[in-house]
Design a protein around this motif. Structure first.
Motif, short mmCIF file in Angstrom:
data_model
loop_
_atom_site.label_atom_id
_atom_site.label_comp_id
_atom_site.label_asym_id
_atom_site.label_seq_id
_atom_site.Cartn_x
_atom_site.Cartn_y
_atom_site.Cartn_z
N LYS A 93 0.83 -1.21 0.00
CA LYS A 93 0.00 0.00 0.00
C LYS A 93 0.86 1.25 0.00
N ALA A 94 2.04 1.16 0.61
CA ALA A 94 2.87 2.35 0.79
C ALA A 94 3.66 2.73 -0.46
N CYS A 95 3.81 1.84 -1.39
CA CYS A 95 4.67 2.08 -2.56
C CYS A 95 3.92 2.90 -3.62
N PRO A 96 4.35 4.14 -3.87
CA PRO A 96 3.60 5.01 -4.81
C PRO A 96 3.40 4.41 -6.20
N PRO A 97 4.45 3.84 -6.84
CA PRO A 97 4.23 3.31 -8.19
C PRO A 97 3.75 1.86 -8.22
N ARG A 98 3.35 1.34 -7.05
CA ARG A 98 2.84 -0.04 -6.97
C ARG A 98 3.85 -1.06 -7.50
N ALA A 99 5.08 -0.92 -7.03
CA ALA A 99 6.13 -1.85 -7.48
C ALA A 99 6.14 -3.15 -6.67
N MET A 100 5.58 -3.11 -5.45
CA MET A 100 5.61 -4.31 -4.61
C MET A 100 4.36 -5.15 -4.90
N GLU A 101 4.59 -6.44 -5.13
CA GLU A 101 3.50 -7.31 -5.58
C GLU A 101 3.37 -8.53 -4.67
N LEU A 102 2.14 -8.95 -4.45
CA LEU A 102 1.86 -10.10 -3.61
C LEU A 102 1.53 -11.30 -4.50
#
Ligand code: SF4
Ligand code: SF4
Length: 136
Positions: free
Chosen positions: A125-134
């Motif tokens: 949620k915290a990553c602005p460009p949505r780089a972290m993926e589940l």
């Protein structure tokens, strides 16, 4: 049959000071080993633990947690970083409770150590460009 599992528990603010975990021992005959505990910036409690006991007791204990309002997550989930999206902004560094992100002082880039990740999802949620993926 005995089970032992690593799980992530998230306590909403209203439950943070309630003796919920001790009831797992007293009422459900379970053993626990807390691997990590922290309070997130929005005052949610986050606890990573190894919970063990007989299968029936484990299932009942998990049901009790869920009914109380605790969110439970298995550590079988995997969080990865999409390198093409990461802008090395650093927003994830202070959010991560396990220190999986670090700023490389030489390259000024943010490194991500997947081995330290407990899949708590806070960085997603915290990553602005949505780089972290589940991934499941
Ligand atoms: S918050 Fe996202 S974009 Fe910023 S450094 Fe972390 S992973 Fe990269
Ligand atoms: S999901 Fe993100 S914030 Fe949570 S432990 Fe892994 S890297 Fe850190």
């Amino acid at each position: 049959m005995a089970v032992s599992k690593r799980i992530v528990l998230r306590f909403p603010r209203r439950l943070v000071d309630r003796p919920i975990v001790s009831r797992l021992v007293k009422d459900y005959n379970l053993d626990f080993n807390i691997l990590k505990a922290s309070v997130t910036p929005d005052e949610e409690g986050l606890m990573v633990m190894e919970l063990s006991g007989k299968q029936d007791d484990y299932d009942n204990g998990i049901r009790y947690l869920a009914e109380t309002g605790v969110k439970i997550q298995s550590l079988s989930q995997n969080v990865t970083r999409n390198e093409e999206r990461c802008t090395y902004c650093g927003a994830c560094i202070t959010i991560c409770p396990t220190g999986a992100f670090e700023l490389d002082p030489v390259s000024r880039r943010v490194t991500f150590d997947n081995e330290k990740c407990l899949a708590c999802e806070l960085c997603i949620k915290a990553c602005p460009p949505r780089a972290m993926e589940l991934h499941f």
